[in-house]
Scaffold this motif. Structure first.
Motif, PDB file in Angstrom:
ATOM      1  N   SER A 196       0.801  -1.227   0.000  1.00  0.00           N
ATOM      2  CA  SER A 196       0.000   0.000   0.000  1.00  0.00           C
ATOM      3  C   SER A 196       0.833   1.277   0.000  1.00  0.00           C
ATOM      4  O   SER A 196       0.268   2.372  -0.077  1.00  0.00           O
ATOM      5  N   GLY A 197       2.157   1.165   0.077  1.00  0.00           N
ATOM      6  CA  GLY A 197       3.012   2.334   0.202  1.00  0.00           C
ATOM      7  C   GLY A 197       3.841   2.604  -1.040  1.00  0.00           C
ATOM      8  O   GLY A 197       3.451   2.271  -2.161  1.00  0.00           O
ATOM      9  N   VAL A 198       5.028   3.181  -0.831  1.00  0.00           N
ATOM     10  CA  VAL A 198       5.866   3.623  -1.955  1.00  0.00           C
ATOM     11  C   VAL A 198       6.395   2.466  -2.795  1.00  0.00           C
ATOM     12  O   VAL A 198       6.802   2.666  -3.939  1.00  0.00           O
ATOM     13  N   TYR A 199       6.403   1.251  -2.249  1.00  0.00           N
ATOM     14  CA  TYR A 199       6.914   0.100  -2.987  1.00  0.00           C
ATOM     15  C   TYR A 199       5.804  -0.867  -3.414  1.00  0.00           C
ATOM     16  O   TYR A 199       6.061  -2.033  -3.720  1.00  0.00           O
ATOM     17  N   ALA A 200       4.562  -0.386  -3.455  1.00  0.00           N
ATOM     18  CA  ALA A 200       3.435  -1.264  -3.765  1.00  0.00           C
ATOM     19  C   ALA A 200       3.505  -1.818  -5.186  1.00  0.00           C
ATOM     20  O   ALA A 200       3.059  -2.943  -5.441  1.00  0.00           O
ATOM     21  N   ASP A 201       4.061  -1.046  -6.139  1.00  0.00           N
ATOM     22  CA  ASP A 201       4.222  -1.549  -7.505  1.00  0.00           C
ATOM     23  C   ASP A 201       5.527  -2.301  -7.680  1.00  0.00           C
ATOM     24  O   ASP A 201       5.652  -3.155  -8.560  1.00  0.00           O
ATOM     25  N   PHE A 202       6.503  -1.983  -6.858  1.00  0.00           N
ATOM     26  CA  PHE A 202       7.831  -2.588  -6.914  1.00  0.00           C
ATOM     27  C   PHE A 202       7.750  -4.107  -6.745  1.00  0.00           C
ATOM     28  O   PHE A 202       8.404  -4.866  -7.440  1.00  0.00           O
ATOM     29  N   GLY A 203       6.945  -4.552  -5.791  1.00  0.00           N
ATOM     30  CA  GLY A 203       6.684  -5.976  -5.570  1.00  0.00           C
ATOM     31  C   GLY A 203       5.194  -6.168  -5.355  1.00  0.00           C
ATOM     32  O   GLY A 203       4.466  -6.639  -6.209  1.00  0.00           O
ATOM     33  N   GLY A 204       4.746  -5.765  -4.166  1.00  0.00           N
ATOM     34  CA  GLY A 204       3.329  -5.677  -3.849  1.00  0.00           C
ATOM     35  C   GLY A 204       2.521  -6.925  -4.132  1.00  0.00           C
ATOM     36  O   GLY A 204       3.011  -8.052  -4.058  1.00  0.00           O
TER      37      GLY A 204
END
Length: 401
Positions: free
Chosen positions: A38-46
């Motif tokens: 849900s934060g700044v890395y949600a697309d990075f792995g998520g």
């Protein structure tokens, strides 16, 4: 006579039953994917890493040693205390056998410590710090997709060779950022470059203006972004507003993946140099697997998601070979088995738990060069795994003699 035979048969059954039952604990193999959803890395792995883990379980057949495979997930919100509480609950009361992904280095270090304490396996694909296979290594801990040293060798080395021999860093203010800045600085200096300074910013910064002004006034040829996810994307967008690239400085996205390029768009991202451990358009196998991933997610995978697929698959292979999910036996196989799948070609695991595989130096294409959706990269070079990663004997891991 008949009674004694019956008693003997009953005794043999009683002795044999626990041995069979202990092959796979709790009658299932349960894997937890713990990351930022849900934060700044949600697309990075998520949630996309969760889907990759489910794909691995499905491709393995949904069972190992006739026991079902279950994938569970949780959002650690990039907070080590939340991640630690989830990990303990999973291990202590929810029969989770292994935890994987673990985006954010502070989280990964905390959970690896708990996993060692509980004698459970963790495989990190989302975090970057080399401490995971260095001073904080564990006999049950493995680091899979990439690390800060591999990024430094790839992106840092390429830019120094192209004349980018003075650097200033914008660094995320936690373990990952420190490690990425340190590793890249060492590599830049080893190649004859200089580091003119650095500034640290909090995680999830929205205003980079003061940091970018310091980078601009430094006069460094390269502004190294030792951050990731939305932090990197926001820094690149705001750097364009300040005219940093137009003024002759280069932006080095030290940890930037396909997901962030997609979010930023080719117009803003074009020309960036970056390093990844996977590209969906690498070969026929990667394209076929990526299509399956796209069909269920609507996006192409980056190295974190493909690495999570590989980590789950290799863990299941190790259980299958051991005939048990007992930690010592599985860890032994993970150390010994080669890694050969859609993510890694000829991968090998060092005694410190570092999975050594090739990395790829990329340049983001111009919009005019892209011929189809998600066609974002030109592969500039393949970096052999033995060059990309620290040699296990030099990593500082106390387990390596």
């Amino acid at each position: 006579m008949k009674l004694s035979r019956a008693l003997a048969a009953l005794l043999m059954a009683t002795v044999a039953f626990p041995a069979v039952a202990q092959e796979i604990s709790d009658g299932k193999v349960k894997i937890g994917i713990l990351n930022d959803q849900s934060g700044v890395y949600a697309d990075f792995g998520g949630k996309w890493s969760v889907e990759a883990a489910k794909m691995a379980a499905e491709d393995f057949g949904g069972k190992v040693k006739d026991m079902p495979i279950e994938i569970v997930s949780a959002d650690h919100q990039n907070k080590a205390d939340i991640a630690s509480n989830i990990a303990r609950q999973w291990y202590d009361t929810e029969q989770v056998d292994a935890i994987m992904e673990l985006t954010t280095s502070s989280v990964a270090l905390a959970v690896q410590g708990i996993s060692q304490e509980k004698k459970k396996i963790d495989i990190v694909t989302g975090a970057a710090t080399t401490d995971l296979t260095g001073k904080a290594c564990s006999p049950y801990g493995f680091h899979w997709a990439y690390d800060t040293h591999a990024l430094a060798v790839g992106t840092g080395g390429a830019l120094v060779q192209q004349g980018g021999d003075t650097w200033f860093f914008l660094t995320a203010d936690y373990a990952f950022g420190y490690s990425l800045e340190e590793q890249t600085s060492k590599y830049v200096i080893s190649k004859g470059g200089k580091v003119l300074g650095s500034v640290r910013h909090p995680l999830a910064t929205t205003d980079f203006s003061s940091f970018l002004l310091q980078a601009q006034s430094s006069g460094a040829k390269v502004v190294g972004l030792a951050n990731a996810g939305l932090d990197t994307a926001n820094a690149i967008k705001q750097a364009a507003e300040f005219g940093i690239v137009a003024g002759g400085q280069r932006m080095a996205a030290l940890l930037f993946t396909l997901a962030e390029v997609h979010g930023l768009g080719l117009e803003a991202a074009q020309g960036l140099t970056l390093t990844e451990g996977f590209y969906w358009d690498r070969d026929d196998d990667s394209r076929a697997w990526a299509k399956k991933f796209f069909d269920r997610t609507g996006r192409m995978p980056n190295m974190i998601q493909a690495g999570t697929y590989s980590a789950v698959l290799q863990y299941l292979k190790a259980i299958d070979k051991a005939g048990t999910d007992e930690t010592e036996a599985v860890a032994k196989n993970l150390h010994e088995m080669p890694v050969e799948d859609v993510f890694a070609r000829g991968g090998k695991v060092g005694p410190n738990g570092r999975m050594i595989h090739d990395m790829y130096l990329m340049e983001v294409k111009k919009p005019s060069e892209s011929t189809q959706p998600w066609d974002y990269y030109k592969v500039l070079a393949t970096i052999p795994g033995d060059e990309a990663y620290i040699k296990p004997a030099e990593a500082g891991c106390p387990l390596v003699k």
